[in-house]
Motif scaffolding. Structure first.
Motif, mmCIF file in Angstrom:
data_model
loop_
_atom_site.group_PDB
_atom_site.id
_atom_site.type_symbol
_atom_site.label_atom_id
_atom_site.label_comp_id
_atom_site.label_asym_id
_atom_site.label_seq_id
_atom_site.Cartn_x
_atom_site.Cartn_y
_atom_site.Cartn_z
ATOM 1 N N LYS A 456 -0.607 -11.103 -21.541
ATOM 2 C CA LYS A 456 0.101 -10.269 -22.509
ATOM 3 C C LYS A 456 -0.462 -10.403 -23.916
ATOM 4 N N PHE A 457 -0.797 -11.629 -24.319
ATOM 5 C CA PHE A 457 -1.143 -11.878 -25.716
ATOM 6 C C PHE A 457 -2.628 -12.129 -25.955
ATOM 7 N N CYS A 458 -3.431 -12.183 -24.907
ATOM 8 C CA CYS A 458 -4.867 -12.446 -25.077
ATOM 9 C C CYS A 458 -5.718 -11.341 -24.449
ATOM 10 N N PRO A 459 -5.471 -10.082 -24.779
ATOM 11 C CA PRO A 459 -6.306 -9.013 -24.215
ATOM 12 C C PRO A 459 -7.716 -9.075 -24.798
ATOM 13 N N LEU A 460 -8.706 -8.729 -24.005
ATOM 14 C CA LEU A 460 -10.101 -8.760 -24.432
ATOM 15 C C LEU A 460 -10.675 -7.350 -24.400
ATOM 16 N N ASP A 461 -11.430 -7.002 -25.439
ATOM 17 C CA ASP A 461 -12.114 -5.713 -25.424
ATOM 18 C C ASP A 461 -13.360 -5.816 -24.549
ATOM 19 N N GLU A 462 -14.128 -4.737 -24.483
ATOM 20 C CA GLU A 462 -15.279 -4.700 -23.568
ATOM 21 C C GLU A 462 -16.321 -5.749 -23.920
ATOM 22 N N ALA A 463 -16.575 -5.941 -25.209
ATOM 23 C CA ALA A 463 -17.571 -6.934 -25.637
ATOM 24 C C ALA A 463 -17.120 -8.346 -25.271
ATOM 25 N N CYS A 464 -15.858 -8.637 -25.468
ATOM 26 C CA CYS A 464 -15.330 -9.953 -25.121
ATOM 27 C C CYS A 464 -15.330 -10.169 -23.608
ATOM 28 N N GLN A 465 -15.019 -9.119 -22.859
ATOM 29 C CA GLN A 465 -15.032 -9.231 -21.398
ATOM 30 C C GLN A 465 -16.424 -9.585 -20.899
ATOM 31 N N SER A 466 -17.442 -8.946 -21.470
ATOM 32 C CA SER A 466 -18.820 -9.222 -21.069
ATOM 33 C C SER A 466 -19.203 -10.664 -21.410
ATOM 34 N N LEU A 467 -18.829 -11.124 -22.600
ATOM 35 C CA LEU A 467 -19.120 -12.508 -23.010
ATOM 36 C C LEU A 467 -18.399 -13.508 -22.119
ATOM 37 N N MET A 468 -17.140 -13.228 -21.797
ATOM 38 C CA MET A 468 -16.362 -14.128 -20.951
ATOM 39 C C MET A 468 -16.942 -14.202 -19.551
ATOM 40 N N GLU A 469 -17.427 -13.074 -19.045
ATOM 41 C CA GLU A 469 -18.006 -13.066 -17.691
ATOM 42 C C GLU A 469 -19.268 -13.911 -17.637
ATOM 43 N N ARG A 470 -20.121 -13.794 -18.642
ATOM 44 C CA ARG A 470 -21.345 -14.605 -18.669
ATOM 45 C C ARG A 470 -21.022 -16.088 -18.762
ATOM 46 N N ALA A 471 -20.057 -16.446 -19.589
ATOM 47 C CA ALA A 471 -19.676 -17.862 -19.721
ATOM 48 C C ALA A 471 -19.090 -18.387 -18.420
ATOM 49 N N TYR A 472 -18.271 -17.579 -17.783
ATOM 50 C CA TYR A 472 -17.622 -18.010 -16.531
ATOM 51 C C TYR A 472 -18.662 -18.306 -15.456
ATOM 52 N N ASN A 473 -19.660 -17.443 -15.351
ATOM 53 C CA ASN A 473 -20.670 -17.617 -14.310
ATOM 54 C C ASN A 473 -21.677 -18.700 -14.660
ATOM 55 N N ASN A 474 -22.118 -18.740 -15.908
ATOM 56 C CA ASN A 474 -23.163 -19.692 -16.297
ATOM 57 C C ASN A 474 -22.647 -21.124 -16.398
ATOM 58 N N LEU A 475 -21.399 -21.297 -16.822
ATOM 59 C CA LEU A 475 -20.841 -22.632 -16.993
ATOM 60 C C LEU A 475 -20.091 -23.115 -15.760
ATOM 61 N N GLY A 476 -19.910 -22.252 -14.771
ATOM 62 C CA GLY A 476 -19.181 -22.648 -13.567
ATOM 63 C C GLY A 476 -17.739 -23.002 -13.852
ATOM 64 N N LEU A 477 -17.086 -22.201 -14.679
ATOM 65 C CA LEU A 477 -15.705 -22.499 -15.073
ATOM 66 C C LEU A 477 -14.743 -22.287 -13.916
ATOM 67 N N SER A 478 -13.657 -23.046 -13.941
ATOM 68 C CA SER A 478 -12.564 -22.822 -13.002
ATOM 69 C C SER A 478 -11.610 -21.788 -13.608
ATOM 70 N N ALA A 479 -10.630 -21.365 -12.808
ATOM 71 C CA ALA A 479 -9.633 -20.435 -13.325
ATOM 72 C C ALA A 479 -8.855 -21.071 -14.472
ATOM 73 N N ARG A 480 -8.587 -22.393 -14.360
ATOM 74 C CA ARG A 480 -7.878 -23.085 -15.438
ATOM 75 C C ARG A 480 -8.739 -23.129 -16.694
ATOM 76 N N GLY A 481 -10.047 -23.403 -16.511
ATOM 77 C CA GLY A 481 -10.948 -23.411 -17.653
ATOM 78 C C GLY A 481 -11.036 -22.058 -18.333
ATOM 79 N N HIS A 482 -11.007 -20.996 -17.541
ATOM 80 C CA HIS A 482 -11.001 -19.631 -18.080
ATOM 81 C C HIS A 482 -9.776 -19.399 -18.962
#
Length: 520
Positions: A456-482
């Motif tokens: 509800k309070f942390c929506p991401l625009d397209e640029a942020c979504q792309s950055l978050m996806e790269r970090a999630y895949n490259n750093l091997g984040l868990s759902a909690r880390g995300h």
């Protein structure tokens, strides 16, 4: 003759009213206490007997039965001594003359305190919780030992009287002596406690920025670096930039400290956020609470404050793993055969550690003497699930001499940092107004957000979504880390006074969690 007076007991950090019933019958001499008393209460028979004799009231030669109601709830501690003796004196007609004893009405009174053999009163644990329970039960007066008067006087709506001995109580009830009410007046010591200041910390701008973000959002923090770089110095100054405690937080914190028996007698209310720094040799019950008679642990003593674990990997793994559930829930439940007790433990976890056992892994001038196996063994003491619960993991590097010795540079004081933290917290409070967690508690900071609040309070625009996806895949984040990165980004945006999370906020949040990839 039968008499009833009221006292109070403790369950967890809350008090509950106890009715002390005393019946004196002309039979063979006996003295029994029933109503699930523990050993301390059973031993009250001898304290009450000696106190009554030495105070000049004698002791009735009859059968005495004392019942502590409700009889199906376990009672613990010595706080019932005073109520037992007052009830006994009234039942035996020794509270003044027999006619006076019958006329004295004790329905609106509550008595707590431990008796000495001379009839003097000693302080007890949990007086604040007991006073609150007495007020909630509709009692108008409470009599407490002098040592507990300051904390009990915090409770508004009930008259608190500090008494030194049973004679003070009896003479007051008979109208033969006046007792001054204990009025809550904050002392200078409570209001003007000087905390270590960030102005004393030279350099380490990145680590201080991480501490500011942690304080603004209530996030957990891990500081990694060689010895002597200022990790402990920064951690000890975090309470100076946290928002001032609300009255409700002060009450809750004071209750925990009072029940633990560590509240100073000259302190009415804890007004500064606690900072607990236990030694790494502690046991799991010392950390989370427990024992034969359950008592709060360090996580509860740090409630509404900071729990600092220095030399983090040196703690036993069973100890550090015990932190996982309290970090998620903000409370700890201790189960014993006699029942379950719940203690609050909403705290900021701050940890400090060396990058290896010798401490000089990656140091620019000192050579590391650890083998790869020793490094993996040392770092491996911290499990991935626990590390995942620490929002910020930041390196504190060794400082060059020029930065350390520069006297011309004035470091930012804690007051300036706290002002920014307060502004960010105010933004968060306004955002979360009316929001509740799954357990029904209010949300005061970003770290308390649950999954539905993040959506509800942390929506991401397209640029942020792309950055978050790269970090999630490259750093091997868990759902909690995300989710924790999004909480961090929300806090950074609040500090920047931005309504929406921008790519620069998300990028900084990702950088504050990359050490789990570099070190672990």
């Amino acid at each position: 003759m039968l008499s009833c007076v009221h006292s109070a007991g403790i369950c967890g950090i809350d008090g509950f009213l106890v009715t002390v019933e005393c019946n004196c019958t002309k039979r063979l001499s006996a003295f029994e206490i029933v109503g699930l008393p523990d050993n301390a209460i059973k031993e009250a028979k001898e304290r009450v007997r000696s106190a009554s004799l030495n105070a000049g009231y004698g002791f009735p030669d009859c059968e005495i039965i004392v019942n502590l109601a409700p009889a199906d709830v376990k009672k613990e501690g010595s706080a019932f001594d005073l109520a037992i003796l007052v009830s006994l004196l009234k039942a035996s007609g020794k509270l003044g003359t027999p006619s006076q004893s019958e006329q004295i009405n004790l329905d609106d009174d509550c008595f707590i305190g431990e008796l000495s053999l001379s009839g003097e009163l000693r302080g007890v644990r949990g007086a604040l919780s007991m006073a609150i329970s007495a007020k909630q039960a509709g009692k108008k007066r409470i009599f407490v030992p002098v040592q507990n008067a300051k904390e009990a006087s915090v409770v508004d709506g009930i008259e608190v009287y500090a008494v030194k001995s049973i004679n003070d109580v009896v003479n007051f009830l008979l109208g033969q002596r006046k007792l001054e009410r204990s009025i809550y007046v904050p002392s200078d010591e409570e209001l003007n406690i000087k905390l270590p200041d960030f102005a004393d910390v030279k350099g380490q701008a990145k680590a201080k920025r991480a501490a500011e973000i942690a304080a603004a959002g209530g996030h957990n923090l891990l500081l990694i670096g060689p010895p002597g770089t200022g990790k402990s110095m920064i951690a000890k100054r975090i309470p100076s930039i946290l928002p001032e405690m609300s009255f409700e937080e002060s009450i809750e914190t004071t209750k925990v400290h009072s029940i633990s028996g560590i509240l100073p007698s000259d302190v009415s209310l804890i007004r500064t956020r606690p900072f607990r720094s236990p030694h790494h040799t502690m046991s799991s019950p010392s950390l989370v609470g427990g024992g034969r008679i359950p008592m709060p642990g360090e996580v509860s003593l740090a409630n509404n404050g900071v729990l600092f674990l220095d030399e983090f990997p040196e703690f036993a793994k069973s100890v550090t793993e015990a932190l996982r559930q309290p970090l998620e829930d903000g409370s700890i439940t201790i189960t014993r055969a006699s029942g379950r007790i719940k203690y609050p433990c909403s705290f900021m976890l701050v940890c400090a550690m060396n990058p290896c056992r010798c401490g000089y892994r990656g140091h620019p001038t000192h050579d590391c003497t650890c083998t790869d196996t020793e490094i993996r063994k040392y770092i491996g003491k911290i499990s991935g699930p626990l590390l995942d619960r620490i929002d910020i993991q930041i390196e504190v590097p060794s400082m060059p001499y020029a930065e350390l010795s520069g006297n011309e540079r004035v470091e930012e004081p804690s007051s300036a940092i706290r002002a920014r933290v307060n502004e960010a917290r105010a933004i968060a409070r306004a955002r979360f107004e009316g929001e509740k967690t799954d357990n029904g508690s209010s949300i005061f900071c970003n770290a308390q957000m649950e999954a539905r609040h993040i959506r509800k309070f942390c929506p991401l625009d397209e640029a942020c979504q792309s950055l978050m996806e790269r970090a999630y895949n490259n750093l091997g984040l868990s759902a909690r880390g995300h989710d924790r990165i999004l909480r961090l980004a929300r806090t950074i945006a609040d500090l920047d006074k931005q309504e929406n999370i921008l790519p620069k906020h998300l990028a900084e949040a990702i950088q504050l969690r990359t050490l789990d990839k570099n070190y672990f």
